[in-house]
Write a protein that holds these residues in place. Structure first.
Motif, mmCIF file in Angstrom:
data_model
loop_
_atom_site.group_PDB
_atom_site.id
_atom_site.type_symbol
_atom_site.label_atom_id
_atom_site.label_comp_id
_atom_site.label_asym_id
_atom_site.label_seq_id
_atom_site.Cartn_x
_atom_site.Cartn_y
_atom_site.Cartn_z
ATOM 1 N N ASP A 16 0.853 -1.173 0.160
ATOM 2 C CA ASP A 16 -0.076 -0.088 -0.027
ATOM 3 C C ASP A 16 0.810 1.410 0.021
ATOM 4 O O ASP A 16 0.186 2.429 -0.007
ATOM 5 C CB ASP A 16 -1.094 0.030 1.093
ATOM 6 N N VAL A 18 2.845 2.710 -2.350
ATOM 7 C CA VAL A 18 3.448 3.001 -3.871
ATOM 8 C C VAL A 18 3.986 4.424 -3.781
ATOM 9 O O VAL A 18 5.163 4.566 -4.268
ATOM 10 C CB VAL A 18 2.225 2.846 -4.746
ATOM 11 N N ASP A 19 3.229 5.452 -3.323
ATOM 12 C CA ASP A 19 3.829 6.846 -3.027
ATOM 13 C C ASP A 19 5.196 6.971 -2.347
ATOM 14 O O ASP A 19 6.092 7.474 -2.688
ATOM 15 C CB ASP A 19 2.798 7.835 -2.732
ATOM 16 N N GLU A 20 5.252 6.179 -1.249
ATOM 17 C CA GLU A 20 6.141 6.093 -0.237
ATOM 18 C C GLU A 20 7.687 5.773 -0.907
ATOM 19 O O GLU A 20 8.712 6.125 -0.827
ATOM 20 C CB GLU A 20 5.805 5.493 0.974
ATOM 21 N N ARG A 21 7.421 4.472 -1.731
ATOM 22 C CA ARG A 21 8.408 3.957 -2.296
ATOM 23 C C ARG A 21 9.024 4.961 -3.426
ATOM 24 O O ARG A 21 10.199 4.853 -3.665
ATOM 25 C CB ARG A 21 8.135 2.581 -2.847
ATOM 26 N N ALA A 22 8.189 5.333 -4.109
ATOM 27 C CA ALA A 22 8.560 6.490 -5.202
ATOM 28 C C ALA A 22 9.346 7.772 -4.479
ATOM 29 O O ALA A 22 10.584 8.048 -5.171
ATOM 30 C CB ALA A 22 7.395 7.064 -5.990
ATOM 31 N N ALA A 23 8.739 8.169 -3.300
ATOM 32 C CA ALA A 23 9.624 9.202 -2.622
ATOM 33 C C ALA A 23 11.214 8.759 -2.185
ATOM 34 O O ALA A 23 12.066 9.468 -2.206
ATOM 35 C CB ALA A 23 8.742 9.740 -1.589
ATOM 36 N N LYS A 77 2.510 1.600 6.928
ATOM 37 C CA LYS A 77 1.482 2.533 7.016
ATOM 38 C C LYS A 77 0.136 2.224 7.649
ATOM 39 O O LYS A 77 -0.196 2.145 8.656
ATOM 40 C CB LYS A 77 1.103 3.414 5.610
ATOM 41 N N ASP A 149 3.862 12.977 6.279
ATOM 42 C CA ASP A 149 3.606 12.768 4.788
ATOM 43 C C ASP A 149 4.855 12.618 3.809
ATOM 44 O O ASP A 149 5.960 12.447 4.667
ATOM 45 C CB ASP A 149 2.797 14.235 4.505
ATOM 46 N N LEU A 150 4.740 12.860 2.654
ATOM 47 C CA LEU A 150 5.869 12.365 1.758
ATOM 48 C C LEU A 150 7.022 13.335 1.978
ATOM 49 O O LEU A 150 8.088 13.073 1.984
ATOM 50 C CB LEU A 150 5.391 12.425 0.320
ATOM 51 N N ARG A 151 6.660 14.875 2.184
ATOM 52 C CA ARG A 151 7.781 15.635 2.120
ATOM 53 C C ARG A 151 8.339 15.265 3.784
ATOM 54 O O ARG A 151 9.754 15.374 3.731
ATOM 55 C CB ARG A 151 7.158 17.097 2.658
ATOM 56 N N LYS A 154 10.960 12.540 3.134
ATOM 57 C CA LYS A 154 12.263 13.018 2.247
ATOM 58 C C LYS A 154 13.179 13.655 3.032
ATOM 59 O O LYS A 154 14.289 13.488 3.207
ATOM 60 C CB LYS A 154 11.714 13.301 1.124
#
Length: 477
Positions: A16, A18-23, A77, A149-151, A154
């Protein structure tokens, strides 16, 4: 100038994120771009989807990637993850990846330097995620971050990447005490196994065996097979058989019979049966083990070759030399094709034994000398001991017993160092035979009596009978 290879980071997450792996991948790329030309340290992200297609349990192939990685990032998550199809200890693939990394962290010879765990904010995470987080807090086991969050991910990961640059040199092993969701003490069992095996290797068999016994009581099939190996070496064949059966029962109950580890369990039991003189039963177990190997990856090839070695030896016991040659040559070809030179030595030893049985002593001697030369300077192992035994046997058959004595003495010393009592008894008998043929009666009697005592202590009737036969014939020599 050749650029240094990047340090590998294994990224472990349920499906689940996906966005975190890209980040994470973007953050690592940015770090590499900023660091270019500075300290030369770069990172490479490795994920589960980089595993080549395999018909064995996919998680085993993923664990091999972890074994080659320097760092690990584990993110959770909402979802806990899918079942890994493991026989013991874990309830999700991501959990197995995390604990595999923790085990690698405690092994000095493995590249894993550090792990970083992130818990991404979610309104309703799986209860097992909350339990894992609390267990980490309670044990102070690894570094973790709460991520909003994603920021935030990172920013915090960028700090971690900079701190990891200091760990790029020598590794400091760290043992972690953490319990998986199954409640089974995976890390403790595995660490006890590794310590026990190392102590046996270093010549402290009693202490090592005690640790392996505790490991087998706590652990799964891997730990039980490790304990079975040392019991077999020590001559406790009944105990070894029981442990192999306990390992086999795991696969039978969990429906994971078609795997390399299950095949290894059946072949381990066959070796015990072979030592007990039940050669036909051993052949049956080994033939069955081969049917469990459905893949052709590197690990499956290693197990298949080992089974074919054992099959060849069992066929020799029932005087089926063509069957023995067929299995020995198949294993040799596979090892040569894969470029596994060290394992090729085992095939050469087996073929030399076959040539001795066929009375082709020059060919057998050539194989033996090649093996001894190849192994020279490498750490002592059962392979070294077998090579010494083989070289001594050839020279004895060639009526050159004086030349066989040093080889048999070397095999005896190696077997004692690695705590292989069965191998020690074989070496003592061979040494007695060489001394008898060389006219050194006193030494022959000394070695034969030591062989008899050792076999009696192991309750090895066949070995004791051979020693008695030799002792009965010494007065006439």
């Amino acid at each position: 100038m050749v650029d240094p290879l990047p340090l590998r980071i294994f990224l472990a997450t349920p499906g689940d994120l996906v966005d975190e792996r890209a980040a994470v991948r973007a953050c690592v790329d940015e770090h590499n771009a900023r660091s270019e030309g500075a300290n030369g340290i770069r990172y490479e992200v490795v994920e589960w989807n980089q595993v080549r297609g395999t018909v064995r349990r996919a998680q085993e192939a993923i664990d091999e990637l972890i074994a080659e990685s320097h760092f690990m990032i584990a993110l959770f998550k909402n979802a806990w993850g899918s079942t890994p199809g493991s026989t013991w200890g874990y309830t999700s693939g991501t959990e197995e990846e995390l604990f595999t990394g923790l085990l690698e962290l405690g092994q000095a010879e493995q590249p894993m330097r550090d792990l970083w765990v992130g818990f991404v904010k979610d309104p309703a995470p799986d209860n097992r995620i909350l339990t894992l987080r609390q267990n980490i807090i309670n044990t102070y086991s690894v570094m973790f971050e709460s991520i909003t969050d994603l920021r935030d991910l990172k920013v915090k990961l960028a700090d971690r990447l900079r701190s990891w640059e200091e760990l790029a040199g020598a590794k400091t092993p760290r043992h972690v005490d953490l319990m998986p969701s199954s409640g089974k003490d995976v890390l403790r069992a595995a660490n006890l196994r590794l310590r026990g095996e190392k102590l046996v290797e270093l010549g402290q068999p009693d202490t090592g065996r005690a640790l392996l016994r505790e490991s087998a009581a706590l652990g799964g099939p891997v730990e039980k097979l490790a304990y079975a190996r040392v019991l077999r070496r020590a001559g406790d064949l009944e105990g070894a058989y029981t442990q192999t059966q306990n390992a086999i029962d795991y696969f039978a109950e969990d429906g994971l019979l078609y795997s390399a580890l299950a095949a290894d369990a059946f072949s381990a039991q066959a070796r015990v049966l072979n030592d007990q003189g039940c050669y036909l039963d051993a052949i049956g177990r080994l033939e069955r083990a081969l049917t469990l190997l459905t893949g052709n990856d590197a690990y499956a090839q290693v197990i298949r070759c080992r089974i074919q070695d054992d099959l060849g030896l069992a066929y020799m016991k029932v005087e089926d030399l063509p069957g023995a040659r067929r299995n020995f040559e198949a294993a040799l070809q596979m090892r040569r094709d894969a470029g596994r030179d060290h394992e090729v030595c085992q095939s050469l030893i087996n073929l030399a034994r076959l040539e001795i049985a066929a009375d082709d002593l020059p060919t057998a001697a050539g194989y033996a000398d090649e093996v001894v030369l190849t192994l020279r300077g490498t750490p002592p192992s059962s392979l070294h001991a077998n090579a010494g035994v083989l070289a001594a046997q050839v020279r004895l058959r060639q009526s050159r017993p004086e030349e066989g004595i040093p080889q048999a003495e070397w095999a005896l010393a190696v077997n004692r160092q690695i705590a292989n009592k069965n191998g020690e008894a074989i070496s003592l008998l061979l040494l007695a035979q060489c001394c008898r043929a060389a006219g050194r009666r006193t030494e022959a009697e000394e070695h034969a009596r030591a062989c008899l005592a050792l076999n009696e202590s192991m309750e090895n009737a066949r070995g004791a009978e051979k020693a008695k036969w030799l002792l009965d014939r010494l007065p006439a020599s």
